[in-house]
Enzyme design. Structure first.
Site, PDB file in Angstrom:
ATOM      1  N   ASP A 179     -11.947 -12.763  -6.159  1.00  0.00           N
ATOM      2  CA  ASP A 179     -10.907 -13.144  -7.723  1.00  0.00           C
ATOM      3  C   ASP A 179      -9.818 -14.141  -6.766  1.00  0.00           C
ATOM      4  OD1 ASP A 179      -8.831 -10.430  -8.176  1.00  0.00           O
ATOM      5  OD2 ASP A 179      -9.486 -10.897  -6.479  1.00  0.00           O
ATOM      6  N   ASP A 198      -8.008 -13.116  -0.878  1.00  0.00           N
ATOM      7  CA  ASP A 198      -9.681 -13.926  -0.846  1.00  0.00           C
ATOM      8  C   ASP A 198      -9.937 -14.655  -0.019  1.00  0.00           C
ATOM      9  OD1 ASP A 198      -8.591 -11.972  -3.559  1.00  0.00           O
ATOM     10  OD2 ASP A 198     -10.516 -11.848  -3.509  1.00  0.00           O
ATOM     11  N   ASN A 239      -7.071 -11.326 -10.189  1.00  0.00           N
ATOM     12  CA  ASN A 239      -6.005 -12.341  -9.054  1.00  0.00           C
ATOM     13  C   ASN A 239      -4.946 -12.521 -10.414  1.00  0.00           C
ATOM     14  OD1 ASN A 239      -4.744 -10.644  -7.389  1.00  0.00           O
ATOM     15  ND2 ASN A 239      -6.516 -11.444  -5.700  1.00  0.00           N
ATOM     16  N   THR A 271     -14.414  -8.797  -3.190  1.00  0.00           N
ATOM     17  CA  THR A 271     -12.821  -8.429  -3.030  1.00  0.00           C
ATOM     18  C   THR A 271     -12.058  -8.468  -4.203  1.00  0.00           C
ATOM     19  OG1 THR A 271     -13.176 -10.447  -2.611  1.00  0.00           O
ATOM     20  CG2 THR A 271     -13.470  -8.625  -0.552  1.00  0.00           C
ATOM     21  N   PHE A 326      -5.140  -2.205  -7.580  1.00  0.00           N
ATOM     22  CA  PHE A 326      -6.385  -3.321  -8.594  1.00  0.00           C
ATOM     23  C   PHE A 326      -6.938  -3.486  -8.820  1.00  0.00           C
ATOM     24  CE2 PHE A 326      -5.122  -6.307 -10.678  1.00  0.00           C
ATOM     25  CZ  PHE A 326      -5.764  -7.645 -10.962  1.00  0.00           C
ATOM     26  N   ASN A 327      -7.677  -3.322  -7.492  1.00  0.00           N
ATOM     27  CA  ASN A 327      -9.681  -3.440  -7.778  1.00  0.00           C
ATOM     28  C   ASN A 327     -10.106  -2.548  -8.292  1.00  0.00           C
ATOM     29  OD1 ASN A 327      -8.798  -6.431  -6.274  1.00  0.00           O
ATOM     30  ND2 ASN A 327      -9.910  -5.253  -4.796  1.00  0.00           N
ATOM     31  N   HIS A 329      -5.478  -7.327   2.427  1.00  0.00           N
ATOM     32  CA  HIS A 329      -6.401  -6.526   1.773  1.00  0.00           C
ATOM     33  C   HIS A 329      -7.867  -7.119   2.311  1.00  0.00           C
ATOM     34  CE1 HIS A 329      -2.755  -4.880   0.290  1.00  0.00           C
ATOM     35  NE2 HIS A 329      -2.727  -6.160  -0.512  1.00  0.00           N
ATOM     36  N   ASP A 330      -7.784  -8.152   1.440  1.00  0.00           N
ATOM     37  CA  ASP A 330     -10.000  -9.229   1.736  1.00  0.00           C
ATOM     38  C   ASP A 330     -10.438  -8.823   2.739  1.00  0.00           C
ATOM     39  OD1 ASP A 330      -9.115  -9.877  -1.517  1.00  0.00           O
ATOM     40  OD2 ASP A 330      -9.691  -8.113  -1.638  1.00  0.00           O
TER      41      ASP A 330
HETATM   42  O1  RIB Z   1      -5.142  -4.140  -4.260  1.00  0.00           O
HETATM   43  C1  RIB Z   1      -5.682  -5.339  -3.758  1.00  0.00           C
HETATM   44  C2  RIB Z   1      -6.525  -6.880  -4.049  1.00  0.00           C
HETATM   45  O2  RIB Z   1      -6.596  -6.373  -5.395  1.00  0.00           O
HETATM   46  C3  RIB Z   1      -7.046  -7.772  -3.676  1.00  0.00           C
HETATM   47  O3  RIB Z   1      -7.924  -7.505  -3.156  1.00  0.00           O
HETATM   48  C4  RIB Z   1      -6.023  -8.471  -4.301  1.00  0.00           C
HETATM   49  O4  RIB Z   1      -6.917 -10.082  -3.910  1.00  0.00           O
HETATM   50  C5  RIB Z   1      -6.042  -8.102  -5.697  1.00  0.00           C
HETATM   51  O5  RIB Z   1      -7.848  -8.192  -5.856  1.00  0.00           O
HETATM   52 CA    CA Z   2      -9.235 -10.407  -4.337  1.00  0.00          CA
END
Ligand code: RIB
Ligand code: CA
Length: 317
Positions: free
Chosen positions: A9, A14, A36, A120, A161-162, A234-235
């Site tokens: 996303d 990403d 996102n 991701t 979040f994901n 993160h990703d």
């Molecule tokens: O919480 C972090 C994740 O949420 C990452 O993948 C960021 O790109 C968002 O998608």
């Molecule tokens: Ca992401």
């Protein structure tokens, strides 16, 4: 190199994951999902990034909303386009005229037993693909996910979040029985870039400097919204097991997603009780291991990721 499909996303981190995959893996396809930003934005961003990096990788758009959960977006951090902070090229092609799920199944069928599905973003596309074609479980070498965590969340006190975007999809994927790697916030928050780290990209060309602009925006957003000084990568952490396993330590254990409405919805609950070598089978609620859960990132990981951006940049004309 390992064939990989990136379901994402984009999204600043990403974008880093995409280049990390280009540098160290065989990126066969990109599928997009809401998260996102809206699906329209994340798909446009994926196509812009492909043009910027001179990639002809097939791109297909997927789910525009979760299976059951209400739809949320991460605009507060990633901006109104989902990839604010830099001048990105207009897409020079449209996404394929097929749903992301079809592209996931086609790519997995073509690379039976070898393809890694890296997720991701929200896991809606992955869950739909597994539901539509049960054979996908055999076709995939593995699924590797950025999501969840064993500490505090970034959407609620406990949810990341994901996973929070689509908890039902996440639980479906974790139950599917595919070899699965999971890296959560408790680890990815320790893989962050400072303003000085980001500035090291400025020695490169257009791609590297565009990524530096994006990461500067991302870092400033996180500082404003979450009070943190570094931008968590993160990703790209999700790709580490298939690029250089020495850069991350994992523990094979059980992880489940809380689906019940309430304060813990979307939390990933990991079995981390360790009584020496005592088998946990007798412990209340213990369940069979279903994921390789990231526990410790190497201090070399940030540098390895930034170098990948410079390497991809150096190959462009
Ligand atoms: O919480 C972090 C994740 O949420 C990452 O993948 C960021 O790109 C968002 O998608
Ligand atoms: Ca992401």
């Amino acid at each position: 190199m390992t064939p990989v499909l990136l379901d994402c996303d984009p999204g600043h981190d990403d974008a880093v994951a995409l280049l990390y995959a280009v540098r160290h893996m065989d990126l066969r396809a990109i599928t997009t999902v809401y998260g996102n930003q809206t699906l329209e934005h994340t798909t446009r961003n994926a196509l812009s990034l492909c043009r910027l990096a001179q990639l002809d990788t097939p791109v297909a758009a997927g789910a525009s909303r979760p299976l059951v959960a209400p739809h949320i977006t991460g605009g507060a951090v990633h901006g109104k386009t989902g990839l604010d902070g830099a001048e990105l090229p207009e897409p020079d092609r449209a996404p394929l005229d097929m749903h992301a799920v079809e592209l996931i199944l086609r790519t997995a069928r073509e690379h039976r037993g070898e393809l890694v599905l890296a997720a991701t973003g929200a896991l809606t596309n992955v869950a739909l693909a597994l539901a539509l074609e049960p054979k996908l479980k055999e076709w995939l070498r593995g699924i590797t996910i950025m999501g969840g965590g064993t500490g505090t969340g970034n959407v609620t006190e406990v949810a990341e979040f994901n996973i929070y975007c689509d908890p039902e999809a996440a639980e479906m994927v974790l139950r599917a029985g595919v070899p699965t790697w999971l890296v959560g916030l408790d680890v990815t928050r320790r893989v962050g870039v400072s303003a000085a780290d980001i500035a090291t990209l400025r020695v490169g060309g257009k791609l590297a400097n565009t990524m530096a602009d994006l990461l500067d925006f991302f870092r400033a957003s996180l500082e404003r919204v979450q009070g943190v000084a570094t931008a968590s990568l993160h990703d790209p952490c999700a790709l580490v097991p298939f690029i250089d396993p020495s850069l991350m330590e994992y523990r094979h254990t059980n992880v489940r997603v809380e689906l019940a409405p309430g304060i813990a919805r979307g939390m990933t609950v990991a079995e981390l009780r360790r009584l020496g070598n005592v088998p946990l089978g007798h412990m209340r609620g213990s369940a069979p291991a279903n994921v390789y859960l990231a526990r410790e990132p190497s201090p070399k990981l940030v540098g390895h990721i930034l170098q990948a951006i410079l390497d991809v940049d150096a190959k462009l004309n």
